[in-house]
Design a protein around this motif. Structure first.
Motif, PDB file in Angstrom:
ATOM      1  N   VAL A 360     -29.286  57.915  67.548  1.00 37.54           N
ATOM      2  CA  VAL A 360     -28.262  58.380  68.642  1.00 37.54           C
ATOM      3  C   VAL A 360     -28.461  57.513  69.787  1.00 37.54           C
ATOM      4  CG1 VAL A 360     -27.407  60.264  69.954  1.00 37.54           C
ATOM      5  CG2 VAL A 360     -28.052  60.631  67.404  1.00 37.54           C
ATOM      6  N   PRO A 361     -29.268  57.403  70.720  1.00 36.19           N
ATOM      7  CA  PRO A 361     -29.236  56.749  71.989  1.00 36.19           C
ATOM      8  C   PRO A 361     -28.613  55.385  71.841  1.00 36.19           C
ATOM      9  CG  PRO A 361     -31.510  57.798  71.964  1.00 36.19           C
ATOM     10  CD  PRO A 361     -30.791  57.677  70.292  1.00 36.19           C
ATOM     11  N   ALA A 362     -29.070  54.546  70.856  1.00 36.82           N
ATOM     12  CA  ALA A 362     -28.281  53.466  70.528  1.00 36.82           C
ATOM     13  C   ALA A 362     -26.836  53.383  70.058  1.00 36.82           C
ATOM     14  CB  ALA A 362     -29.097  52.411  69.698  1.00 36.82           C
ATOM     15  N   ALA A 363     -26.553  54.382  69.489  1.00 36.14           N
ATOM     16  CA  ALA A 363     -25.249  54.824  69.129  1.00 36.14           C
ATOM     17  C   ALA A 363     -24.173  55.018  70.284  1.00 36.14           C
ATOM     18  CB  ALA A 363     -25.262  55.910  68.129  1.00 36.14           C
ATOM     19  N   PHE A 364     -24.896  55.594  71.109  1.00 38.55           N
ATOM     20  CA  PHE A 364     -23.738  55.929  72.540  1.00 38.55           C
ATOM     21  C   PHE A 364     -23.489  54.494  73.144  1.00 38.55           C
ATOM     22  CE2 PHE A 364     -24.521  60.239  71.939  1.00 38.55           C
ATOM     23  CZ  PHE A 364     -23.825  61.057  73.029  1.00 38.55           C
ATOM     24  N   ASP A 365     -24.472  53.442  73.051  1.00 42.00           N
ATOM     25  CA  ASP A 365     -24.263  52.278  73.936  1.00 42.00           C
ATOM     26  C   ASP A 365     -23.052  51.545  72.834  1.00 42.00           C
ATOM     27  OD1 ASP A 365     -25.882  52.892  75.778  1.00 42.00           O
ATOM     28  OD2 ASP A 365     -27.557  51.954  74.743  1.00 42.00           O
ATOM     29  N   THR A 366     -23.023  51.499  71.662  1.00 41.23           N
ATOM     30  CA  THR A 366     -22.250  50.854  70.822  1.00 41.23           C
ATOM     31  C   THR A 366     -20.821  51.432  70.655  1.00 41.23           C
ATOM     32  OG1 THR A 366     -23.165  51.915  68.733  1.00 41.23           O
ATOM     33  CG2 THR A 366     -24.410  49.906  69.442  1.00 41.23           C
ATOM     34  N   LEU A 367     -20.864  52.783  70.892  1.00 40.35           N
ATOM     35  CA  LEU A 367     -19.351  53.234  70.749  1.00 40.35           C
ATOM     36  C   LEU A 367     -18.628  52.787  71.558  1.00 40.35           C
ATOM     37  CD1 LEU A 367     -20.144  57.211  69.980  1.00 40.35           C
ATOM     38  CD2 LEU A 367     -18.734  55.579  68.682  1.00 40.35           C
ATOM     39  N   ALA A 368     -18.626  51.980  72.830  1.00 39.23           N
ATOM     40  CA  ALA A 368     -17.816  51.314  73.530  1.00 39.23           C
ATOM     41  C   ALA A 368     -17.195  50.371  72.754  1.00 39.23           C
ATOM     42  CB  ALA A 368     -18.457  50.806  74.985  1.00 39.23           C
ATOM     43  N   ASP A 369     -17.509  49.692  71.589  1.00 39.09           N
ATOM     44  CA  ASP A 369     -17.137  48.832  71.021  1.00 39.09           C
ATOM     45  C   ASP A 369     -15.923  49.437  70.144  1.00 39.09           C
ATOM     46  OD1 ASP A 369     -16.543  46.832  68.994  1.00 39.09           O
ATOM     47  OD2 ASP A 369     -18.662  46.217  68.840  1.00 39.09           O
ATOM     48  N   ALA A 370     -14.728  48.666  70.363  1.00 43.13           N
ATOM     49  CA  ALA A 370     -13.475  49.185  69.812  1.00 43.13           C
ATOM     50  C   ALA A 370     -13.432  49.179  68.158  1.00 43.13           C
ATOM     51  CB  ALA A 370     -12.472  48.238  70.145  1.00 43.13           C
ATOM     52  N   ARG A 371     -14.562  48.663  67.814  1.00 40.66           N
ATOM     53  CA  ARG A 371     -14.747  48.589  66.063  1.00 40.66           C
ATOM     54  C   ARG A 371     -15.289  49.862  65.701  1.00 40.66           C
ATOM     55  NH1 ARG A 371     -17.776  42.722  65.601  1.00 40.66           N
ATOM     56  NH2 ARG A 371     -18.699  43.961  67.361  1.00 40.66           N
ATOM     57  N   GLU A 372     -15.972  50.678  66.495  1.00 40.66           N
ATOM     58  CA  GLU A 372     -16.554  51.776  66.065  1.00 40.66           C
ATOM     59  C   GLU A 372     -15.389  52.921  66.309  1.00 40.66           C
ATOM     60  OE1 GLU A 372     -19.428  52.164  64.659  1.00 40.66           O
ATOM     61  OE2 GLU A 372     -20.829  51.081  65.555  1.00 40.66           O
ATOM     62  N   ALA A 373     -15.381  53.946  65.448  1.00 49.34           N
ATOM     63  CA  ALA A 373     -14.541  55.107  65.556  1.00 49.34           C
ATOM     64  C   ALA A 373     -15.129  56.184  65.910  1.00 49.34           C
ATOM     65  CB  ALA A 373     -13.475  55.074  64.384  1.00 49.34           C
ATOM     66  N   LYS A 374     -15.984  56.852  64.652  1.00 45.89           N
ATOM     67  CA  LYS A 374     -16.555  58.089  64.644  1.00 45.89           C
ATOM     68  C   LYS A 374     -17.849  57.798  64.010  1.00 45.89           C
ATOM     69  CE  LYS A 374     -16.084  62.219  65.944  1.00 45.89           C
ATOM     70  NZ  LYS A 374     -15.482  62.734  67.445  1.00 45.89           N
ATOM     71  N   ILE A 375     -19.026  58.014  64.857  1.00 45.70           N
ATOM     72  CA  ILE A 375     -20.204  57.961  64.238  1.00 45.70           C
ATOM     73  C   ILE A 375     -20.789  59.395  64.146  1.00 45.70           C
ATOM     74  CG2 ILE A 375     -22.711  57.293  64.777  1.00 45.70           C
ATOM     75  CD1 ILE A 375     -21.604  54.894  66.527  1.00 45.70           C
ATOM     76  N   LEU A 376     -21.558  59.509  62.748  1.00 41.21           N
ATOM     77  CA  LEU A 376     -21.844  61.086  62.346  1.00 41.21           C
ATOM     78  C   LEU A 376     -23.036  60.916  62.360  1.00 41.21           C
ATOM     79  CD1 LEU A 376     -19.444  61.752  59.476  1.00 41.21           C
ATOM     80  CD2 LEU A 376     -18.969  62.004  61.878  1.00 41.21           C
ATOM     81  N   ILE A 377     -23.768  62.136  62.469  1.00 44.55           N
ATOM     82  CA  ILE A 377     -25.334  62.236  62.528  1.00 44.55           C
ATOM     83  C   ILE A 377     -25.780  63.165  61.495  1.00 44.55           C
ATOM     84  CG2 ILE A 377     -27.248  63.016  63.865  1.00 44.55           C
ATOM     85  CD1 ILE A 377     -25.359  62.726  66.637  1.00 44.55           C
ATOM     86  N   ASP A 378     -26.910  62.617  60.871  1.00 41.32           N
ATOM     87  CA  ASP A 378     -27.640  63.485  59.822  1.00 41.32           C
ATOM     88  C   ASP A 378     -28.901  63.637  60.076  1.00 41.32           C
ATOM     89  OD1 ASP A 378     -28.595  64.706  57.583  1.00 41.32           O
ATOM     90  OD2 ASP A 378     -28.055  62.883  56.074  1.00 41.32           O
ATOM     91  N   PRO A 379     -28.973  65.062  60.560  1.00 45.14           N
ATOM     92  CA  PRO A 379     -30.478  65.022  61.238  1.00 45.14           C
ATOM     93  C   PRO A 379     -31.526  64.997  60.363  1.00 45.14           C
ATOM     94  CG  PRO A 379     -28.955  66.789  62.121  1.00 45.14           C
ATOM     95  CD  PRO A 379     -28.266  66.053  60.983  1.00 45.14           C
ATOM     96  N   SER A 380     -31.422  65.008  58.786  1.00 50.44           N
ATOM     97  CA  SER A 380     -32.396  65.106  57.980  1.00 50.44           C
ATOM     98  C   SER A 380     -32.848  63.574  57.830  1.00 50.44           C
ATOM     99  CB  SER A 380     -31.948  65.608  56.597  1.00 50.44           C
ATOM    100  OG  SER A 380     -30.849  64.740  56.003  1.00 50.44           O
ATOM    101  N   ARG A 381     -32.089  62.620  58.480  1.00 53.44           N
ATOM    102  CA  ARG A 381     -32.635  61.270  58.078  1.00 53.44           C
ATOM    103  C   ARG A 381     -33.619  60.846  59.106  1.00 53.44           C
ATOM    104  NH1 ARG A 381     -27.588  57.000  56.890  1.00 53.44           N
ATOM    105  NH2 ARG A 381     -26.533  58.357  55.534  1.00 53.44           N
TER     106      ARG A 381
END
Length: 381
Positions: A360-381
């Motif tokens: 999740v911490p890294a995903a917050f940084d990459t979400l500024a990239d316009a190629r990303e829309a919605k990142i989902l989290i599966d806590p069991s992973r």
């Protein structure tokens, strides 16, 4: 259990005890959570949101110095009920929820307050009265999108838009894409999507926009199609009244005034497009007010965190309607979930990827990239 917290902009994976449900509360095992644009905003600018929330009567919105488990978009399965619950659904049943919970008589915003930890966790508490059962045929990856899609459903519903009205979506981030999906589900026949990012324009096409433009080279106002008469300047607007009078007074003994009023009620005459502002940056409202045709309805969906200005005299001269859309009501959540279950709404194009809590911490940084829309989290992973 593992959770992801934010404090002073820093995101961390931490351990916390599994919460125990209190009166009227339900313990839920989180199946999926979504990272929202609001989560990105409050990571860096929680105090601005907290100040506004306090002004409207909610003093417990998170501040930058607070340690908070984020996550107000979530779906999960029921584990246990607290005292006084009606227990309408069996343990193991899958649910979505309004992100609100009552604690000691006070209502708190889940994932946006220290009092109400959110869905970036293996387990969380919800309010039993806020739960809605997820039909068996709905994939958790789609069920978790009920909340953000309900935001778009609420905005489209409050706009008063008709199927024959052209719609313009300014900004094709996750909320703009959600608005496009809901416009298609509503049967709107001409949707223009505008965004400077090529990847987001491609996503807008996949979500159902009929016309997709780069506003730097192709203004959306030039692509409104063959809908109702579009008025673009003051003389043409004034002319419509004179021409209507000329026509009506050409019919002997016709009571022109009640006829004109009745025609207006049934939608006769010029009618502007419906514009959805989904950017949330200073200057965007002024740009829309300046360039949109006369009689437009402008629905503000993007959350601008800074003070902004526009020219009221321009909006007055064009007789624009400005509406500000905030979240949804319970029926919007239920309607959206039903549309997903029945296949009227397919939000799968929004999903960029599914990650585990450590990512999740890294995903917050990459979400500024316009190629990303919605990142989902599966806590069991």
């Amino acid at each position: 259990m593992n959770v992801v917290t934010v404090r002073d902009t820093r995101l961390s994976v931490a351990e916390r005890p599994i919460p125990v449900p209190g009166p009227g509360q339900v313990l839920v095992r989180v199946l999926r959570a979504g990272i929202c644009g609001s989560d990105l905003h409050v990571r860096h600018d929680a105090d601005t949101s907290a100040d506004v929330a306090a002004e409207v009567g909610y003093p417990d919105f998170m501040r930058r110095s607070d340690e908070v488990v984020l996550g107000h978009e979530f779906t999960g399965e029921i584990v246990a009920y607290g005292p006084g619950c009606r227990a309408r659904w069996k343990p193991g049943g899958r649910v979505v929820s309004l992100p609100l919970i009552r604690i000691d008589g006070a209502v708190h915003m889940i994932g946006l307050s220290t009092h109400a930890p959110g869905g970036f966790a293996e387990y969380m508490l919800t309010d039993e009265d806020a739960l809605m059962p997820v039909p068996a045929n709905v994939d958790p990856d789609l069920a978790v999108l009920t909340e953000p899609l309900a935001v778009a459903h609420h905005a489209v519903r409050m706009s008063g838009l008709r199927r024959t009205d052209p719609a313009v979506v300014v900004g094709c981030g996750p909320i703009g894409l959600a608005v496009i999906l809901l416009l298609r589900a509503a049967g709107v026949r001409h949707i223009v999507a505008s965004d400077p990012s090529r990847p987001r324009r491609e996503l807008a096409s996949r979500c159902g926009a009929h016309v997709v433009v780069d506003p730097a080279t192709d203004p959306p106002w030039d692509r409104l199609g063959d809908g109702p008469a579009i008025v673009r300047n003051a003389p043409d607007y004034y002319r419509t009244g004179l021409e209507a009078m000329h026509t009506l007074r050409g019919v002997p003994f016709l009571p022109w005034r009640p006829v004109m009023r009745a025609a207006k009620r049934f939608g006769a005459g010029p009618r502007g497009p419906v514009v959805f502002e989904c950017v949330g940056r200073p200057g965007v409202i002024e740009d829309i007010v300046t360039h949109t045709p006369f009689l437009s309805t402008v629905v503000i969906v993007g959350v601008c965190m800074r003070p902004d200005t526009f020219r009221p005299t321009m909006a007055i001269n064009k007789e624009l309607r400005l509406r500000f859309s905030f979240c949804y009501d319970p029926a919007d959540i239920a309607d959206t979930l039903r549309m997903i279950a029945r296949g009227r709404l397919n939000p799968r194009p929004l999903i960029s990827r599914v990650i585990g809590l450590p990512e999740v911490p890294a995903a917050f940084d990459t979400l500024a990239d316009a190629r990303e829309a919605k990142i989902l989290i599966d806590p069991s992973r």
